[in-house]
Design an enzyme around this catalytic site. Structure first.
Site, PDB file in Angstrom:
ATOM      1  N   HIS A 311      45.577  35.934  42.052  1.00 27.81           N
ATOM      2  CA  HIS A 311      45.750  34.557  42.524  1.00 27.81           C
ATOM      3  C   HIS A 311      44.805  34.321  43.693  1.00 27.81           C
ATOM      4  O   HIS A 311      44.582  35.234  44.498  1.00 27.81           O
ATOM      5  CB  HIS A 311      47.196  34.332  42.990  1.00 27.81           C
ATOM      6  N   ASP A 369      52.471  32.945  35.846  1.00 28.22           N
ATOM      7  CA  ASP A 369      52.231  32.867  34.394  1.00 28.22           C
ATOM      8  C   ASP A 369      52.567  34.145  33.660  1.00 28.22           C
ATOM      9  O   ASP A 369      52.534  34.185  32.432  1.00 28.22           O
ATOM     10  CB  ASP A 369      50.757  32.506  34.163  1.00 28.22           C
TER      11      ASP A 369
HETATM   12  C1  SDX Z   1      47.681  29.429  38.346  1.00 33.02           C
HETATM   13  O1  SDX Z   1      45.680  27.790  42.550  1.00 33.02           O
HETATM   14  C2  SDX Z   1      46.934  27.829  42.186  1.00 33.02           C
HETATM   15  O2  SDX Z   1      47.845  27.699  42.970  1.00 33.02           O
HETATM   16  C3  SDX Z   1      47.166  28.029  40.699  1.00 33.02           C
HETATM   17  C4  SDX Z   1      48.596  28.142  40.257  1.00 33.02           C
HETATM   18  C5  SDX Z   1      49.349  26.850  40.449  1.00 33.02           C
HETATM   19  O3  SDX Z   1      50.591  26.896  40.527  1.00 33.02           O
HETATM   20  O4  SDX Z   1      48.700  25.774  40.439  1.00 33.02           O
HETATM   21  O5  SDX Z   1      49.252  29.175  40.989  1.00 33.02           O
HETATM   22  C6  SDX Z   1      48.715  28.456  38.773  1.00 33.02           C
HETATM   23  O6  SDX Z   1      46.633  29.018  37.937  1.00 33.02           O
HETATM   24  C7  SDX Z   1      47.974  30.913  38.517  1.00 33.02           C
HETATM   25  C8  SDX Z   1      46.740  31.790  38.147  1.00 33.02           C
HETATM   26  C9  SDX Z   1      46.706  31.920  36.625  1.00 33.02           C
HETATM   27  N1  SDX Z   1      45.479  32.557  36.177  1.00 33.02           N
HETATM   28  C10 SDX Z   1      45.465  33.799  35.665  1.00 33.02           C
HETATM   29  O7  SDX Z   1      46.460  34.544  35.627  1.00 33.02           O
HETATM   30  C11 SDX Z   1      44.119  34.218  35.094  1.00 33.02           C
HETATM   31  C12 SDX Z   1      43.805  35.659  35.546  1.00 33.02           C
HETATM   32  N2  SDX Z   1      43.571  35.627  36.997  1.00 33.02           N
HETATM   33  C13 SDX Z   1      42.171  35.479  37.419  1.00 33.02           C
HETATM   34  O8  SDX Z   1      41.360  34.730  36.582  1.00 33.02           O
HETATM   35  C14 SDX Z   1      42.041  35.242  38.926  1.00 33.02           C
HETATM   36  O9  SDX Z   1      42.910  36.087  39.545  1.00 33.02           O
HETATM   37  C15 SDX Z   1      42.248  33.838  39.475  1.00 33.02           C
HETATM   38  C16 SDX Z   1      41.407  32.833  38.806  1.00 33.02           C
HETATM   39  C17 SDX Z   1      43.684  33.452  39.344  1.00 33.02           C
HETATM   40  C18 SDX Z   1      41.890  33.878  40.968  1.00 33.02           C
HETATM   41  O10 SDX Z   1      40.561  34.161  41.028  1.00 33.02           O
HETATM   42  P1  SDX Z   1      39.776  34.151  42.465  1.00 33.02           P
HETATM   43  O11 SDX Z   1      40.682  33.817  43.571  1.00 33.02           O
HETATM   44  O12 SDX Z   1      38.553  33.305  42.309  1.00 33.02           O
HETATM   45  O13 SDX Z   1      39.458  35.621  42.665  1.00 33.02           O
HETATM   46  P2  SDX Z   1      38.279  36.343  41.968  1.00 33.02           P
HETATM   47  O14 SDX Z   1      38.107  35.851  40.557  1.00 33.02           O
HETATM   48  O15 SDX Z   1      37.097  36.264  42.870  1.00 33.02           O
HETATM   49  O16 SDX Z   1      38.847  37.824  41.878  1.00 33.02           O
HETATM   50  C19 SDX Z   1      38.767  38.662  43.014  1.00 33.02           C
HETATM   51  C20 SDX Z   1      38.484  40.043  42.425  1.00 33.02           C
HETATM   52  C21 SDX Z   1      37.295  40.044  41.457  1.00 33.02           C
HETATM   53  O17 SDX Z   1      36.707  41.345  41.511  1.00 33.02           O
HETATM   54  P3  SDX Z   1      35.366  41.538  42.472  1.00 33.02           P
HETATM   55  O18 SDX Z   1      34.374  40.466  42.024  1.00 33.02           O
HETATM   56  O19 SDX Z   1      35.848  41.334  43.879  1.00 33.02           O
HETATM   57  O20 SDX Z   1      34.912  42.943  42.152  1.00 33.02           O
HETATM   58  O21 SDX Z   1      39.628  40.476  41.659  1.00 33.02           O
HETATM   59  C22 SDX Z   1      39.245  40.617  40.288  1.00 33.02           C
HETATM   60  C23 SDX Z   1      37.928  39.874  40.090  1.00 33.02           C
HETATM   61  O22 SDX Z   1      37.163  40.511  39.078  1.00 33.02           O
HETATM   62  N3  SDX Z   1      40.323  40.008  39.506  1.00 33.02           N
HETATM   63  C24 SDX Z   1      40.845  40.536  38.394  1.00 33.02           C
HETATM   64  C25 SDX Z   1      41.855  39.636  38.016  1.00 33.02           C
HETATM   65  N4  SDX Z   1      41.901  38.610  38.861  1.00 33.02           N
HETATM   66  C26 SDX Z   1      40.947  38.834  39.781  1.00 33.02           C
HETATM   67  N5  SDX Z   1      40.582  41.667  37.707  1.00 33.02           N
HETATM   68  C27 SDX Z   1      41.333  41.879  36.610  1.00 33.02           C
HETATM   69  N6  SDX Z   1      42.321  41.065  36.158  1.00 33.02           N
HETATM   70  C28 SDX Z   1      42.612  39.930  36.849  1.00 33.02           C
HETATM   71  N7  SDX Z   1      43.593  39.133  36.423  1.00 33.02           N
END
Ligand code: SDX
Length: 434
Positions: A311, A369
């Site tokens: 998140h 989720d």
């Molecule tokens: C919702 O914003 C909100 O409040 C949203 C929400 C709401 O109520 O409105 O809470 C609802 O959208 C919840 C989130 C649902 N999405 C997912 O579950 C999809 C999987 N999660 C990711 O796509 C990700 O965690 C995000 C999009 C939710 C957050 O991404 P960020 O904050 O942009 O963080 P990032 O992508 O930069 O990740 C940071 C690091 C990265 O690695 P590095 O580049 O630092 O090496 O963590 C890794 C990412 O690769 N990472 C993951 C991961 N999520 C982040 N690695 C593996 N699996 C994951 N799920």
């Protein structure tokens, strides 16, 4: 909404021999802000923050999140207290008006919503334009966007009375529109709303009743869904809420703004994650395949991510995920599902991920989720409907945030700038000379 930001000193930026000072403000809780509204005028440079990881886009008094502590408050009240003690319409009133309603206030609000649950009869024609296998979120974007063509008497955003009617219409009609999208996808006739049922029971009946037999509301399942709706209602300035605010800042009517929010929520990184998380659990299929997928999630060359994990704000457990997990077990117990294979995979995956160095180091925890998909499937909804249910609930947060923005005296049209790295000025070359 009058500003409640309090001065908290200033911040000096020094560059190229020039120092500029910017005021700092603090709110009721959470990080302070440095007011950079004059930054470009003072420094000649733009700030740069794609993804808005360090940017507060507005002042709001609706929802507070502490990502490090895993705290979520709606108008100051903890989300688990509301999920355990309140219901959909009472929380909707709280988000919109800022206080929990007194009995007479709730009765009036309930009456206002209940008397807007039907949709214009011609709105039905939009559904028959879609293929039966259209994703219901595509239908939602289309039909909700079309509402402004039917309700011109509540699109003048400068008239508080019309804004109130539009708010009531949005909250009241989303369940009807969502249920119609589901019925259309399975080839069953639309079911009219029933004004003698509560909000969530009415929605369940519109989804699962058929004309050929009586429908009996299951209070346990309706209570669980009502709780799920409360968890999804608002979440500060997430992608879809920011979309609604940006659309609304141009003066667009509220129906069009909510349609824009639905479009943004659809993305798998946002509201589409509940559908994607369930599909992921089904793809993993069994506990012994979990290590393979955890390895893929950590592989930078593999686009696969663990859906339902991570998140932008929560670097601790998403407080909603804990309530969701409890609701999940309640629903499975109520339905008599003892060993749901997807739940088994989910619980083992959660255990493994929470002990894995990669997820611990990156502070990746289950989000709302992760368990919602299993619960919604057990309630009888197909995977494609999961994000529609998220949109139904989030409509309350979207419309509350839209209303707060419209009432903000400092509100301006949102118009970010950019850093340009494209071609500098050059001559046009006729085709024959290229
Ligand atoms: C919702 O914003 C909100 O409040 C949203 C929400 C709401 O109520 O409105 O809470 C609802 O959208 C919840 C989130 C649902 N999405 C997912 O579950 C999809 C999987 N999660 C990711 O796509 C990700 O965690 C995000 C999009 C939710 C957050 O991404 P960020 O904050 O942009 O963080 P990032 O992508 O930069 O990740 C940071 C690091 C990265 O690695 P590095 O580049 O630092 O090496 O963590 C890794 C990412 O690769 N990472 C993951 C991961 N999520 C982040 N690695 C593996 N699996 C994951 N799920």
């Amino acid at each position: 909404m009058d500003s409640k930001m309090k001065p908290a000193g200033s911040m000096t930026v020094t560059y190229d021999g020039k120092s500029s000072e910017f005021p700092v403000f603090e709110g009721a809780d959470g990080p302070r802000v440095v007011d950079i509204r004059s930054f470009y005028k003072e420094t000649g440079a733009f700030t740069f923050d794609p993804g808005f990881t360090s940017t507060a886009s507005c002042e709001s008094q609706i929802t507070f999140i502490d990502g490090d502590e895993g705290v979520l408050l709606y108008r100051g009240i903890p989300i688990d207290d509301l999920a355990d003690n309140s219901d959909f319409l009472e929380v909707a009133y709280l988000l919109i008006h800022g206080e929990l309603p007194k009995a007479n206030e709730l009765e009036r609000f309930d009456h206002a919503i209940t008397n807007h649950t039907m949709v214009h009869e011609q709105l039905k024609n939009f559904y028959s334009g879609f293929r039966r296998d259209a994703h219901p979120m595509a239908i939602m974007v289309g039909v909700v966007g079309a509402l402004s063509a039917f309700y011109h008497d509540s699109t003048d955003i400068n008239d508080p009375k019309q804004r109130t009617i539009a708010i009531h219409r949005m909250i009241a009609k989303m369940p009807t529109i969502a249920a119609m999208a589901y019925k259309y996808s399975i080839g069953q006739p639309f079911v009219f709303p029933s004004n003698n049922l509560d909000y969530t029971s009415n929605f369940m009946r519109m989804c699962f009743a058929v004309p050929a037999e009586d429908y009996e509301v299951n209070p346990t399942l309706c209570d669980a869904l009502d709780k799920i709706f409360i968890l999804h209602m608002d979440h500060e300035q997430n992608a879809s809420t920011s979309t609604v605010r940006l659309a609304g800042s141009s003066g667009a009517n509220p129906f069009a703004c909510i349609a824009a929010g639905i479009a943004s929520l659809w993305g798998p990184a946002h509201g589409g994650a509940n559908e994607a998380a369930l599909n992921m659990l089904a793809e993993i299929g069994s506990v012994d395949r979990i290590p393979e997928f955890v390895t893929r999630a950590k592989d930078k060359n593999d686009p696969f991510r663990l859906m339902g994990f991570g998140h932008r704000v929560y670097k601790n457990y998403d407080p909603r995920a804990k309530v969701m997990q409890k609701a999940c077990h309640e629903v499975l117990d109520a339905i008599g599902i003892k060993n749901d294979p997807l739940l088994e995979v989910a619980m083992e995956l959660e255990k493994i991920a929470l002990e894995d160095e990669y997820f611990v180091q990156k502070k990746l925890y289950p989000n709302i989720d992760f368990y919602s998909g299993i619960t919604l499937k057990a309630l009888g909804f197909p995977t494609e409907m999961f994000t529609v249910l998220f949109a139904l609930a989030r409509t309350v947060g979207w419309i509350a945030q839209w209303s707060e923005m419209i009432e903000d005296p400092g509100q301006k049209i949102g118009r970010p700038r950019q850093i340009y790295t494209g071609a500098t000025k050059r001559e046009y070359v006729p085709c024959g000379d290229r």
